[in-house]
Design a protein around this motif. Structure first.
Motif, PDB file in Angstrom:
ATOM      1  N   GLU A  39      53.080  48.295  19.642  1.00  0.00           N
ATOM      2  CA  GLU A  39      51.560  48.096  19.631  1.00  0.00           C
ATOM      3  C   GLU A  39      51.355  47.541  21.317  1.00  0.00           C
ATOM      4  OE1 GLU A  39      48.066  46.031  17.784  1.00  0.00           O
ATOM      5  OE2 GLU A  39      49.723  46.495  16.716  1.00  0.00           O
ATOM      6  N   VAL A  40      52.105  46.695  21.656  1.00  0.00           N
ATOM      7  CA  VAL A  40      52.108  45.706  22.836  1.00  0.00           C
ATOM      8  C   VAL A  40      52.058  47.019  23.966  1.00  0.00           C
ATOM      9  CG1 VAL A  40      52.808  44.255  24.426  1.00  0.00           C
ATOM     10  CG2 VAL A  40      52.230  43.710  22.006  1.00  0.00           C
ATOM     11  N   LEU A  41      53.142  47.898  23.819  1.00  0.00           N
ATOM     12  CA  LEU A  41      53.575  48.658  24.721  1.00  0.00           C
ATOM     13  C   LEU A  41      52.673  49.863  24.890  1.00  0.00           C
ATOM     14  CD1 LEU A  41      57.681  48.596  24.407  1.00  0.00           C
ATOM     15  CD2 LEU A  41      56.169  47.536  26.321  1.00  0.00           C
ATOM     16  N   ALA A  42      51.856  50.043  23.906  1.00  0.00           N
ATOM     17  CA  ALA A  42      51.185  51.341  23.959  1.00  0.00           C
ATOM     18  C   ALA A  42      49.880  51.348  24.941  1.00  0.00           C
ATOM     19  CB  ALA A  42      50.454  51.538  22.577  1.00  0.00           C
ATOM     20  N   ASN A  43      49.847  50.508  25.750  1.00  0.00           N
ATOM     21  CA  ASN A  43      48.834  50.292  27.024  1.00  0.00           C
ATOM     22  C   ASN A  43      49.531  50.714  28.183  1.00  0.00           C
ATOM     23  OD1 ASN A  43      47.716  48.816  29.268  1.00  0.00           O
ATOM     24  ND2 ASN A  43      45.925  48.810  27.435  1.00  0.00           N
ATOM     25  N   PRO A  44      48.905  51.760  28.898  1.00  0.00           N
ATOM     26  CA  PRO A  44      49.634  52.250  30.357  1.00  0.00           C
ATOM     27  C   PRO A  44      49.527  51.538  31.278  1.00  0.00           C
ATOM     28  CG  PRO A  44      47.769  53.593  29.509  1.00  0.00           C
ATOM     29  CD  PRO A  44      47.582  52.443  28.612  1.00  0.00           C
ATOM     30  N   ALA A  51      57.328  47.864  33.689  1.00  0.00           N
ATOM     31  CA  ALA A  51      58.315  48.670  34.497  1.00  0.00           C
ATOM     32  C   ALA A  51      58.373  47.982  35.973  1.00  0.00           C
ATOM     33  CB  ALA A  51      57.828  50.043  34.721  1.00  0.00           C
ATOM     34  N   LYS A  52      57.507  47.618  36.298  1.00  0.00           N
ATOM     35  CA  LYS A  52      57.603  46.841  37.904  1.00  0.00           C
ATOM     36  C   LYS A  52      58.479  45.795  37.926  1.00  0.00           C
ATOM     37  CE  LYS A  52      53.356  48.188  39.800  1.00  0.00           C
ATOM     38  NZ  LYS A  52      53.392  48.317  41.726  1.00  0.00           N
ATOM     39  N   VAL A  53      58.431  44.884  36.851  1.00  0.00           N
ATOM     40  CA  VAL A  53      59.249  43.749  36.808  1.00  0.00           C
ATOM     41  C   VAL A  53      60.755  44.202  36.166  1.00  0.00           C
ATOM     42  CG1 VAL A  53      59.597  41.605  35.309  1.00  0.00           C
ATOM     43  CG2 VAL A  53      57.344  42.348  35.831  1.00  0.00           C
ATOM     44  N   ALA A  54      60.886  45.101  35.292  1.00  0.00           N
ATOM     45  CA  ALA A  54      62.163  45.530  35.061  1.00  0.00           C
ATOM     46  C   ALA A  54      62.863  46.035  36.328  1.00  0.00           C
ATOM     47  CB  ALA A  54      62.056  46.431  33.980  1.00  0.00           C
ATOM     48  N   SER A  55      62.291  46.777  37.047  1.00  0.00           N
ATOM     49  CA  SER A  55      63.015  47.609  38.127  1.00  0.00           C
ATOM     50  C   SER A  55      62.965  46.812  39.532  1.00  0.00           C
ATOM     51  CB  SER A  55      62.374  48.928  38.418  1.00  0.00           C
ATOM     52  OG  SER A  55      60.788  48.759  38.721  1.00  0.00           O
ATOM     53  N   CYS A  64      52.356  38.349  42.820  1.00  0.00           N
ATOM     54  CA  CYS A  64      51.530  39.068  44.030  1.00  0.00           C
ATOM     55  C   CYS A  64      52.498  40.288  44.355  1.00  0.00           C
ATOM     56  CB  CYS A  64      52.002  38.182  44.988  1.00  0.00           C
ATOM     57  SG  CYS A  64      53.407  37.838  45.593  1.00  0.00           S
ATOM     58  N   ASP A  65      53.426  40.624  43.896  1.00  0.00           N
ATOM     59  CA  ASP A  65      54.097  41.954  43.883  1.00  0.00           C
ATOM     60  C   ASP A  65      53.708  43.172  43.119  1.00  0.00           C
ATOM     61  OD1 ASP A  65      55.367  40.957  46.520  1.00  0.00           O
ATOM     62  OD2 ASP A  65      57.084  40.538  45.484  1.00  0.00           O
ATOM     63  N   ILE A  66      53.424  42.791  41.946  1.00  0.00           N
ATOM     64  CA  ILE A  66      53.328  43.609  40.921  1.00  0.00           C
ATOM     65  C   ILE A  66      51.654  44.148  40.440  1.00  0.00           C
ATOM     66  CG2 ILE A  66      55.454  43.135  39.919  1.00  0.00           C
ATOM     67  CD1 ILE A  66      54.023  41.422  37.538  1.00  0.00           C
ATOM     68  N   GLN A  67      50.645  43.194  41.075  1.00  0.00           N
ATOM     69  CA  GLN A  67      49.400  43.217  40.526  1.00  0.00           C
ATOM     70  C   GLN A  67      48.512  44.555  41.061  1.00  0.00           C
ATOM     71  OE1 GLN A  67      47.696  39.620  41.939  1.00  0.00           O
ATOM     72  NE2 GLN A  67      47.854  40.407  44.340  1.00  0.00           N
ATOM     73  N   ASP A  68      49.046  45.322  41.806  1.00  0.00           N
ATOM     74  CA  ASP A  68      48.478  46.558  42.393  1.00  0.00           C
ATOM     75  C   ASP A  68      48.970  47.612  41.247  1.00  0.00           C
ATOM     76  OD1 ASP A  68      51.394  46.803  42.902  1.00  0.00           O
ATOM     77  OD2 ASP A  68      51.140  47.882  44.434  1.00  0.00           O
ATOM     78  N   VAL A  69      48.097  47.675  40.126  1.00  0.00           N
ATOM     79  CA  VAL A  69      48.217  48.540  38.955  1.00  0.00           C
ATOM     80  C   VAL A  69      46.978  49.205  38.702  1.00  0.00           C
ATOM     81  CG1 VAL A  69      50.365  47.842  37.882  1.00  0.00           C
ATOM     82  CG2 VAL A  69      48.141  46.940  37.406  1.00  0.00           C
ATOM     83  N   GLY A  70      45.891  48.994  39.705  1.00  0.00           N
ATOM     84  CA  GLY A  70      44.440  49.696  39.559  1.00  0.00           C
ATOM     85  C   GLY A  70      43.479  49.196  38.594  1.00  0.00           C
ATOM     86  N   VAL A  71      43.874  47.829  38.291  1.00  0.00           N
ATOM     87  CA  VAL A  71      42.855  47.010  37.589  1.00  0.00           C
ATOM     88  C   VAL A  71      42.693  45.471  38.331  1.00  0.00           C
ATOM     89  CG1 VAL A  71      43.194  48.039  35.232  1.00  0.00           C
ATOM     90  CG2 VAL A  71      44.755  45.988  36.053  1.00  0.00           C
ATOM     91  N   THR A  72      41.675  44.644  37.820  1.00  0.00           N
ATOM     92  CA  THR A  72      41.256  43.489  38.476  1.00  0.00           C
ATOM     93  C   THR A  72      42.416  42.570  38.169  1.00  0.00           C
ATOM     94  OG1 THR A  72      40.096  42.563  36.630  1.00  0.00           O
ATOM     95  CG2 THR A  72      38.928  43.759  38.159  1.00  0.00           C
ATOM     96  N   GLY A  73      42.459  41.260  39.042  1.00  0.00           N
ATOM     97  CA  GLY A  73      43.378  40.170  38.920  1.00  0.00           C
ATOM     98  C   GLY A  73      43.462  39.832  37.472  1.00  0.00           C
ATOM     99  N   ALA A  74      42.285  39.379  37.021  1.00  0.00           N
ATOM    100  CA  ALA A  74      42.153  38.776  35.728  1.00  0.00           C
ATOM    101  C   ALA A  74      42.513  39.893  34.562  1.00  0.00           C
ATOM    102  CB  ALA A  74      40.594  38.705  35.452  1.00  0.00           C
ATOM    103  N   THR A  75      42.553  41.035  34.899  1.00  0.00           N
ATOM    104  CA  THR A  75      42.869  42.010  33.730  1.00  0.00           C
ATOM    105  C   THR A  75      44.475  42.183  33.740  1.00  0.00           C
ATOM    106  OG1 THR A  75      40.766  43.273  33.866  1.00  0.00           O
ATOM    107  CG2 THR A  75      42.848  44.269  32.964  1.00  0.00           C
TER     108      THR A  75
END
Length: 123
Positions: A39-44, A51-55, A64-75
């Protein structure tokens, strides 16, 4: 000086978070635990963050290196908290930076449980 320390040494004797899906019947408890993880993983966005962390080459990633996923920093923070609460990520604050790693228990079983299976030929 890099934000990243040397790569973490591999852990030994890691107990997987959940049994492999092909390992036989699941108990009610195991099925509940696996369903909560899925259920937790069912969110893109969460999948992309995980995946960014694991890879990440260092085995851990600064927020600071993984936050560029198209949503705000708070999200991003909200989704990282969900991944931590589910036991999929661990975090460590170092000064002003927060670093994330995949938990050893999820790293041991998670990818195998989630991996798509190759189609077999019936010819």
């Amino acid at each position: 000086m890099s934000k990243y320390p040397e790569a973490q040494p591999p852990l030994t004797a890691v107990v997987p978070c959940c049994p492999p899906i092909t390992g036989g019947e699941l108990s009610a408890h195991e099925a509940e635990r696996m369903a909560a993880t899925f259920e937790v993983l069912a969110n893109p966005v969460r999948l992309r963050l995980l995946a960014k962390v694991a890879s990440h080459p260092a085995g851990e990633a600064c927020v600071c290196d993984i936050q560029d996923v198209g949503v705000t920093g708070a999200t991003v923070s909200y989704h990282l908290k969900k991944l931590r609460d589910a036991g999929l990520l661990v975090s460590e604050r170092r000064g002003t930076w927060v670093f994330y790693r995949v938990t050893p228990s999820f790293g041991a079983a998670g990818p195998a449980a989630c991996a798509p299976r190759a189609a077999t030929s019936s010819t």
